[in-house]
Design a protein around this motif. Structure first.
Motif, PDB file in Angstrom:
ATOM      1  N   ASP A   6      13.815 -20.588  43.389  1.00  0.00           N
ATOM      2  CA  ASP A   6      13.588 -20.563  41.952  1.00  0.00           C
ATOM      3  C   ASP A   6      13.070 -19.174  41.593  1.00  0.00           C
ATOM      4  O   ASP A   6      11.959 -18.814  42.005  1.00  0.00           O
ATOM      5  CB  ASP A   6      12.559 -21.614  41.535  1.00  0.00           C
ATOM      6  CG  ASP A   6      13.021 -23.041  41.793  1.00  0.00           C
ATOM      7  OD1 ASP A   6      14.120 -23.229  42.355  1.00  0.00           O
ATOM      8  OD2 ASP A   6      12.252 -23.971  41.454  1.00  0.00           O
TER       9      ASP A   6
ATOM     10  N   SER B  33      17.412 -23.528  38.911  1.00  0.00           N
ATOM     11  CA  SER B  33      16.519 -23.750  40.041  1.00  0.00           C
ATOM     12  C   SER B  33      17.282 -24.492  41.125  1.00  0.00           C
ATOM     13  O   SER B  33      18.413 -24.926  40.923  1.00  0.00           O
ATOM     14  CB  SER B  33      15.305 -24.575  39.598  1.00  0.00           C
ATOM     15  OG  SER B  33      15.718 -25.866  39.161  1.00  0.00           O
TER      16      SER B  33
ATOM     17  N   ARG C 162       6.567 -22.268  49.696  1.00  0.00           N
ATOM     18  CA  ARG C 162       6.219 -21.224  48.736  1.00  0.00           C
ATOM     19  C   ARG C 162       5.904 -19.944  49.508  1.00  0.00           C
ATOM     20  O   ARG C 162       5.290 -19.986  50.570  1.00  0.00           O
ATOM     21  CB  ARG C 162       5.013 -21.623  47.877  1.00  0.00           C
ATOM     22  CG  ARG C 162       5.313 -22.781  46.930  1.00  0.00           C
ATOM     23  CD  ARG C 162       4.151 -23.062  45.988  1.00  0.00           C
ATOM     24  NE  ARG C 162       4.429 -24.227  45.160  1.00  0.00           N
ATOM     25  CZ  ARG C 162       5.148 -24.208  44.051  1.00  0.00           C
ATOM     26  NH1 ARG C 162       5.640 -23.056  43.622  1.00  0.00           N
ATOM     27  NH2 ARG C 162       5.373 -25.311  43.366  1.00  0.00           N
TER      28      ARG C 162
ATOM     29  N   GLN D 124      16.591 -27.383  42.020  1.00  0.00           N
ATOM     30  CA  GLN D 124      16.683 -28.757  41.535  1.00  0.00           C
ATOM     31  C   GLN D 124      17.894 -28.959  40.629  1.00  0.00           C
ATOM     32  O   GLN D 124      18.573 -29.979  40.699  1.00  0.00           O
ATOM     33  CB  GLN D 124      15.414 -29.134  40.776  1.00  0.00           C
ATOM     34  CG  GLN D 124      15.447 -30.546  40.163  1.00  0.00           C
ATOM     35  CD  GLN D 124      14.186 -30.867  39.376  1.00  0.00           C
ATOM     36  OE1 GLN D 124      13.147 -30.241  39.569  1.00  0.00           O
ATOM     37  NE2 GLN D 124      14.272 -31.842  38.492  1.00  0.00           N
TER      38      GLN D 124
ATOM     39  N   TYR E  26       8.951 -20.379  44.800  1.00  0.00           N
ATOM     40  CA  TYR E  26       9.303 -21.661  45.415  1.00  0.00           C
ATOM     41  C   TYR E  26      10.699 -21.554  46.024  1.00  0.00           C
ATOM     42  O   TYR E  26      11.607 -20.974  45.435  1.00  0.00           O
ATOM     43  CB  TYR E  26       9.281 -22.771  44.373  1.00  0.00           C
ATOM     44  CG  TYR E  26       9.730 -24.115  44.902  1.00  0.00           C
ATOM     45  CD1 TYR E  26       8.831 -24.939  45.588  1.00  0.00           C
ATOM     46  CD2 TYR E  26      11.039 -24.549  44.723  1.00  0.00           C
ATOM     47  CE1 TYR E  26       9.240 -26.176  46.085  1.00  0.00           C
ATOM     48  CE2 TYR E  26      11.457 -25.787  45.210  1.00  0.00           C
ATOM     49  CZ  TYR E  26      10.551 -26.588  45.892  1.00  0.00           C
ATOM     50  OH  TYR E  26      10.952 -27.803  46.388  1.00  0.00           O
TER      51      TYR E  26
ATOM     52  N   ARG F  53      10.086 -24.224  39.736  1.00  0.00           N
ATOM     53  CA  ARG F  53       8.756 -24.377  40.320  1.00  0.00           C
ATOM     54  C   ARG F  53       8.101 -23.048  40.669  1.00  0.00           C
ATOM     55  O   ARG F  53       7.013 -23.042  41.254  1.00  0.00           O
ATOM     56  CB  ARG F  53       8.847 -25.276  41.562  1.00  0.00           C
ATOM     57  CG  ARG F  53       9.339 -26.685  41.233  1.00  0.00           C
ATOM     58  CD  ARG F  53       9.397 -27.562  42.470  1.00  0.00           C
ATOM     59  NE  ARG F  53       9.964 -28.867  42.147  1.00  0.00           N
ATOM     60  CZ  ARG F  53      10.161 -29.845  43.034  1.00  0.00           C
ATOM     61  NH1 ARG F  53       9.843 -29.644  44.305  1.00  0.00           N
ATOM     62  NH2 ARG F  53      10.696 -30.987  42.659  1.00  0.00           N
TER      63      ARG F  53
END
Length: 284
Positions: free
Chosen positions: A87, A64, A35, A66, A44, A93
């Motif tokens: 992100d 993101s 972060r 992910q 993030y 996140r």
């Protein structure tokens, strides 16, 4: 006829989401999360590789690391590249804050992206931008010519047409999506928040249709000086083919690579081909 067109688009969009589900499965454990405080927000990011060339991955709407870039974080050459996925504020996140969509949200994302890479110690880097992330990349490259090495964008547009607006409105109500379509984003946001933020995104992107010529960043394209590769899937149900042609015409020296079977998520569906294309372009 118009209703049939939108139904066909929605069916194709369903197939796109299925590919996102497959593409967002857990990837290589060598990816290091972190972060970084940037412009008042804790962003993030995930970083992998140790190559000399730094590359930033810019996700699509509500996207993101992910959901959007598993195959790239896993398989882009780690000896040649240092790859950073992030992100954007309010996504994934990088919450809080809750995501909003003021008129300058693309410019805000572009500044956050550039300032994140500077904070991480990268003095020059390349951009890989998908969909909304491609728009962000275009703006970042135009406003920071000394920082951007090369750029690849796909599934992106510099303006919003009436045809685009019809597509956005056809997918506005996520309750009409199948559970399988909603799964990746609901896993990240929860059902209620995803529905609210998605509708806010549709409102935010639709706002541009009221600008002269529907411009998002049309006036900035001539300012882009870095080598630029535009990739487009010829079966993209979300971004019509006139958009990459416009980018090609207005970004000096840019190149267009068409993927006949590619859809909006071509970097997930055809990740091996896409990754090789990107590596070759960045190293050329």
């Amino acid at each position: 006829m118009a209703l049939l067109f939108l139904r066909r688009r929605l069916c194709m969009f369903t197939a796109e989401i299925k590919e996102v589900i497959r593409g967002s499965q857990p990837f290589c454990s060598s990816v290091a999360p972190g972060r970084q405080r940037v412009n008042g927000v804790d962003l993030y990011y995930e970083q992998t590789g140790r190559g000399k060339q730094a590359v930033l991955l810019l996700p699509g709407a509500l996207g993101s690391t992910q959901t959007d870039f598993g195959p790239q974080l896993k398989s882009l050459n780690k000896e040649r590249f240092t790859v950073v996925g992030w992100d954007p504020r309010g996504y994934g996140r990088s919450r809080p804050p809750e995501r909003d969509f003021p008129p300058d949200f693309f410019e805000r994302d572009a500044k956050d992206a550039v300032d994140l890479m500077k904070a991480l110690g990268f003095s020059k880097f390349s951009l890989l931008g998908w969909s909304d992330g491609g728009i962000t990349a275009l703006i970042a490259a135009a406003k920071n010519p000394d920082l951007i090495n090369k750029m690849v964008v796909w599934g992106s547009n510099a303006y919003v047409s009436q045809q685009d607006l019809s597509i956005y409105n056809a997918i506005r109500d996520v309750s009409k999506w199948s559970p399988r379509m909603r799964q990746p984003m609901e896993d990240v946001y929860g059902a209620e928040l995803f529905a609210r933020v998605w509708e806010a995104w549709v409102d935010g992107i639709s706002h541009f249709v009221h600008r002269p010529e529907g411009s998002i960043c049309m006036e900035l394209l001539p300012l882009i000086s870095c080598p630029t590769l535009i990739v487009h899937g010829e079966k993209d149900p979300v971004v019509p083919g006139f958009h990459p042609q416009y980018l090609l015409k207005h970004i000096k020296g840019s190149k267009l690579h068409l993927m006949p079977e590619g859809k909006h998520n071509l970097h997930l569906r055809f990740s091996k081909e896409f990754n090789q294309l990107v590596e070759d372009f960045l190293e050329d």
